[in-house]
Design a protein around this motif. Structure first.
Motif, PDB file in Angstrom:
ATOM      1  N   LYS A 265      50.998  39.560  40.465  1.00 45.23           N
ATOM      2  CA  LYS A 265      50.632  40.237  39.214  1.00 45.23           C
ATOM      3  C   LYS A 265      49.750  41.449  39.471  1.00 45.23           C
ATOM      4  O   LYS A 265      48.766  41.688  38.768  1.00 45.23           O
ATOM      5  N   GLN A 266      50.075  42.194  40.506  1.00 38.86           N
ATOM      6  CA  GLN A 266      49.336  43.430  40.765  1.00 38.86           C
ATOM      7  C   GLN A 266      50.273  44.580  40.424  1.00 38.86           C
ATOM      8  O   GLN A 266      51.463  44.551  40.740  1.00 38.86           O
ATOM      9  N   VAL A 267      49.736  45.555  39.747  1.00 40.67           N
ATOM     10  CA  VAL A 267      50.606  46.604  39.211  1.00 40.67           C
ATOM     11  C   VAL A 267      51.217  47.434  40.339  1.00 40.67           C
ATOM     12  O   VAL A 267      52.424  47.621  40.412  1.00 40.67           O
ATOM     13  N   ALA A 268      50.370  47.937  41.212  1.00 39.68           N
ATOM     14  CA  ALA A 268      50.892  48.816  42.260  1.00 39.68           C
ATOM     15  C   ALA A 268      50.023  48.697  43.493  1.00 39.68           C
ATOM     16  O   ALA A 268      48.857  48.320  43.422  1.00 39.68           O
ATOM     17  N   PHE A 269      50.589  49.029  44.628  1.00 35.20           N
ATOM     18  CA  PHE A 269      49.828  49.037  45.864  1.00 35.20           C
ATOM     19  C   PHE A 269      49.514  50.478  46.254  1.00 35.20           C
ATOM     20  O   PHE A 269      50.208  51.411  45.842  1.00 35.20           O
TER      21      PHE A 269
ATOM     22  N   LEU B 189      28.370  46.110  47.538  1.00 35.41           N
ATOM     23  CA  LEU B 189      28.917  45.559  48.782  1.00 35.41           C
ATOM     24  C   LEU B 189      30.384  45.966  48.964  1.00 35.41           C
ATOM     25  O   LEU B 189      30.788  46.403  50.051  1.00 35.41           O
ATOM     26  N   LEU B 190      31.163  45.861  47.920  1.00 39.40           N
ATOM     27  CA  LEU B 190      32.574  46.261  48.010  1.00 39.40           C
ATOM     28  C   LEU B 190      32.696  47.741  48.346  1.00 39.40           C
ATOM     29  O   LEU B 190      33.588  48.151  49.093  1.00 39.40           O
ATOM     30  N   GLY B 191      31.789  48.536  47.799  1.00 40.69           N
ATOM     31  CA  GLY B 191      31.800  49.968  48.107  1.00 40.69           C
ATOM     32  C   GLY B 191      31.613  50.211  49.593  1.00 40.69           C
ATOM     33  O   GLY B 191      32.336  50.989  50.218  1.00 40.69           O
ATOM     34  N   ARG B 192      30.638  49.489  50.182  1.00 41.83           N
ATOM     35  CA  ARG B 192      30.410  49.626  51.622  1.00 41.83           C
ATOM     36  C   ARG B 192      31.617  49.145  52.416  1.00 41.83           C
ATOM     37  O   ARG B 192      31.986  49.727  53.434  1.00 41.83           O
ATOM     38  N   LEU B 193      32.251  48.067  51.947  1.00 41.22           N
ATOM     39  CA  LEU B 193      33.439  47.543  52.628  1.00 41.22           C
ATOM     40  C   LEU B 193      34.580  48.562  52.590  1.00 41.22           C
ATOM     41  O   LEU B 193      35.274  48.754  53.590  1.00 41.22           O
ATOM     42  N   ASP B 194      34.774  49.197  51.447  1.00 41.97           N
ATOM     43  CA  ASP B 194      35.828  50.213  51.333  1.00 41.97           C
ATOM     44  C   ASP B 194      35.639  51.289  52.391  1.00 41.97           C
ATOM     45  O   ASP B 194      36.580  51.673  53.083  1.00 41.97           O
ATOM     46  N   ALA B 195      34.401  51.755  52.476  1.00 42.37           N
ATOM     47  CA  ALA B 195      34.101  52.823  53.422  1.00 42.37           C
ATOM     48  C   ALA B 195      34.412  52.376  54.844  1.00 42.37           C
ATOM     49  O   ALA B 195      35.075  53.084  55.610  1.00 42.37           O
ATOM     50  N   ALA B 196      33.959  51.166  55.195  1.00 43.33           N
ATOM     51  CA  ALA B 196      34.179  50.662  56.548  1.00 43.33           C
ATOM     52  C   ALA B 196      35.666  50.429  56.817  1.00 43.33           C
ATOM     53  O   ALA B 196      36.154  50.685  57.925  1.00 43.33           O
TER      54      ALA B 196
ATOM     55  N   LEU C  96      42.197  32.945  35.620  1.00 41.91           N
ATOM     56  CA  LEU C  96      42.693  34.266  35.971  1.00 41.91           C
ATOM     57  C   LEU C  96      42.592  34.487  37.484  1.00 41.91           C
ATOM     58  O   LEU C  96      43.512  35.026  38.106  1.00 41.91           O
ATOM     59  N   LEU C  97      41.490  34.039  38.078  1.00 39.78           N
ATOM     60  CA  LEU C  97      41.328  34.192  39.527  1.00 39.78           C
ATOM     61  C   LEU C  97      42.437  33.450  40.265  1.00 39.78           C
ATOM     62  O   LEU C  97      43.038  33.982  41.200  1.00 39.78           O
ATOM     63  N   ILE C  98      42.715  32.216  39.850  1.00 39.38           N
ATOM     64  CA  ILE C  98      43.757  31.433  40.518  1.00 39.38           C
ATOM     65  C   ILE C  98      45.101  32.137  40.416  1.00 39.38           C
ATOM     66  O   ILE C  98      45.847  32.235  41.395  1.00 39.38           O
ATOM     67  N   GLU C  99      45.406  32.652  39.228  1.00 42.17           N
ATOM     68  CA  GLU C  99      46.667  33.383  39.029  1.00 42.17           C
ATOM     69  C   GLU C  99      46.819  34.542  40.009  1.00 42.17           C
ATOM     70  O   GLU C  99      47.891  34.766  40.552  1.00 42.17           O
ATOM     71  N   ARG C 100      45.736  35.268  40.225  1.00 42.79           N
ATOM     72  CA  ARG C 100      45.817  36.489  41.023  1.00 42.79           C
ATOM     73  C   ARG C 100      45.624  36.274  42.515  1.00 42.79           C
ATOM     74  O   ARG C 100      45.908  37.144  43.317  1.00 42.79           O
ATOM     75  N   MET C 101      45.072  35.111  42.882  1.00 42.60           N
ATOM     76  CA  MET C 101      44.812  34.877  44.301  1.00 42.60           C
ATOM     77  C   MET C 101      46.117  34.743  45.075  1.00 42.60           C
ATOM     78  O   MET C 101      47.110  34.236  44.576  1.00 42.60           O
ATOM     79  N   LEU C 102      46.077  35.152  46.317  1.00 43.28           N
ATOM     80  CA  LEU C 102      47.260  35.035  47.160  1.00 43.28           C
ATOM     81  C   LEU C 102      47.592  33.569  47.383  1.00 43.28           C
ATOM     82  O   LEU C 102      48.748  33.174  47.376  1.00 43.28           O
TER      83      LEU C 102
ATOM     84  N   PRO D 150      38.688  34.771  51.564  1.00 43.97           N
ATOM     85  CA  PRO D 150      38.881  34.402  50.153  1.00 43.97           C
ATOM     86  C   PRO D 150      37.774  34.915  49.239  1.00 43.97           C
ATOM     87  O   PRO D 150      38.033  35.296  48.105  1.00 43.97           O
ATOM     88  N   GLN D 151      36.547  34.927  49.749  1.00 44.77           N
ATOM     89  CA  GLN D 151      35.447  35.463  48.939  1.00 44.77           C
ATOM     90  C   GLN D 151      35.685  36.945  48.648  1.00 44.77           C
ATOM     91  O   GLN D 151      35.483  37.415  47.523  1.00 44.77           O
ATOM     92  N   PHE D 152      36.127  37.670  49.642  1.00 45.13           N
ATOM     93  CA  PHE D 152      36.433  39.088  49.444  1.00 45.13           C
ATOM     94  C   PHE D 152      37.545  39.282  48.425  1.00 45.13           C
ATOM     95  O   PHE D 152      37.454  40.137  47.530  1.00 45.13           O
ATOM     96  N   ASN D 153      38.592  38.474  48.543  1.00 44.09           N
ATOM     97  CA  ASN D 153      39.718  38.606  47.626  1.00 44.09           C
ATOM     98  C   ASN D 153      39.294  38.388  46.176  1.00 44.09           C
ATOM     99  O   ASN D 153      39.713  39.109  45.281  1.00 44.09           O
ATOM    100  N   ILE D 154      38.423  37.391  45.974  1.00 47.64           N
ATOM    101  CA  ILE D 154      37.956  37.131  44.615  1.00 47.64           C
ATOM    102  C   ILE D 154      37.081  38.262  44.110  1.00 47.64           C
ATOM    103  O   ILE D 154      37.222  38.717  42.973  1.00 47.64           O
ATOM    104  N   LEU D 155      36.221  38.767  44.979  1.00 51.59           N
ATOM    105  CA  LEU D 155      35.382  39.897  44.566  1.00 51.59           C
ATOM    106  C   LEU D 155      36.241  41.083  44.139  1.00 51.59           C
ATOM    107  O   LEU D 155      35.956  41.768  43.163  1.00 51.59           O
ATOM    108  N   ARG D 156      37.326  41.308  44.892  1.00 45.45           N
ATOM    109  CA  ARG D 156      38.190  42.448  44.599  1.00 45.45           C
ATOM    110  C   ARG D 156      38.897  42.276  43.256  1.00 45.45           C
ATOM    111  O   ARG D 156      39.048  43.228  42.498  1.00 45.45           O
ATOM    112  N   ILE D 157      39.301  41.045  42.958  1.00 41.21           N
ATOM    113  CA  ILE D 157      39.917  40.789  41.651  1.00 41.21           C
ATOM    114  C   ILE D 157      38.892  41.053  40.539  1.00 41.21           C
ATOM    115  O   ILE D 157      39.201  41.674  39.523  1.00 41.21           O
ATOM    116  N   LEU D 158      37.653  40.618  40.777  1.00 41.99           N
ATOM    117  CA  LEU D 158      36.615  40.802  39.760  1.00 41.99           C
ATOM    118  C   LEU D 158      36.318  42.283  39.545  1.00 41.99           C
ATOM    119  O   LEU D 158      36.091  42.721  38.416  1.00 41.99           O
ATOM    120  N   ARG D 159      36.358  43.061  40.629  1.00 45.42           N
ATOM    121  CA  ARG D 159      36.152  44.502  40.467  1.00 45.42           C
ATOM    122  C   ARG D 159      37.287  45.112  39.650  1.00 45.42           C
ATOM    123  O   ARG D 159      37.069  46.005  38.835  1.00 45.42           O
TER     124      ARG D 159
END
Lengths: 149, 149
Positions: free
Chosen positions: B8-12, A114-121, A66-72, A46-55
DNA sequence: GATTATTAAATGTATGTACATATATTTGTC
DNA sequence: GACAAATATATGTACATACATTTAATAATC
């Protein structure tokens, strides 16, 4: 492995029950795979998911709403998950100037890094639904959408 | 509703990512539907699952180990879920005579009676994957099994 | 403009999850 | 039979979930 063997159940009542159990089981299986991965980076799912929404919002701020709306998972407690991210200095939180009830939440430079490193991994690791063909993945989405109709 | 609109995500990125997100989302959706249902009977979903395993064993006892084996989520804490069921007097727990490390857990008459009422209500309610055809449900299970290969 | 209703977020409580550790019992080995 | 290893369960801690309640700010109504 077939679902009957995974949960050591001999038989299901019908294909509906079997698909239902399989769906819950497989989603848990995927989540556990991912949890282990994120743990290496000191994050929970869940922490990752929120970070991704913020990015996705960056450099604009997000509010808790807004976070609640977008969270799975709509019913989880975004406020306390943001607490943990703030403690790790991955996000900043300050009262919204135009509406002092709301709180502006932004991903920090450390969070972006941190998200950048996660993307790479993640690109290396390749987990998820990779055993399916692209057509099968599309078919799966179609079936799942139909379940929720 | 299509998964893009639900969250509410535009595209995957691709059909793989879309199927993955859809899978997690739909499983949560199903679990929440069921939680609401079980709540009417004073049970949570994991408590119900354990009760159902115990009924499957009845009148033979089950041990904590057996419960963990059969549970959908292997890593959850069966011991403490049994605590709650015991507090509600839906199960009994006593030291196994032949192996005093183990604990024999049995569903009580009250537990059997509660499950009976749940069965009746579930037959009326009809939730789950009922929007699929039987062939689609079977196809879904096939795809899910393949994901975990 | 005072009062009420609504909204945004935080907090409280019970439950469950994830994982490490502890306790007791049994089994295996010398 | 003493001692180590394995087994069965329980407990501790941190985090998340689910849902009700609280607090503060804003909007609506009189």
């Amino acid at each position: 492995m077939k679902i009957e063997d995974e949960i050591k159940q001999v038989a299901f009542r019908d294909d509906y029950q079997k698909a239902h159990v399989n769906l819950i089981f497989t989603a848990n299986w995927l989540q556990q795979q991912q949890s282990g991965f994120f743990k290496q980076f000191g994050l929970t799912l869940p922490q990752f998911n929120i970070l991704r929404i913020l990015r996705g919002q960056h450099p604009k701020p997000a509010t808790v709403n807004l976070l609640i709306e977008r969270m799975l998972d709509k019913t989880s407690n975004a406020s306390r998950i943001v607490d943990k991210l703030e403690a790790k200095e991955l996000v900043t939180r300050c009262v919204c100037p135009s509406n002092r009830r709301a709180v502006d939440i932004r991903i920090s430079d450390a969070g972006l890094e941190l998200l950048g490193r996660l993307d790479a991994a993640m690109n290396e690791q390749q987990f998820g639904v990779q055993h399916l063909t692209s057509a099968e993945a599309a078919q799966l989405s179609r079936l799942l959408d139909k379940i929720r109709d």
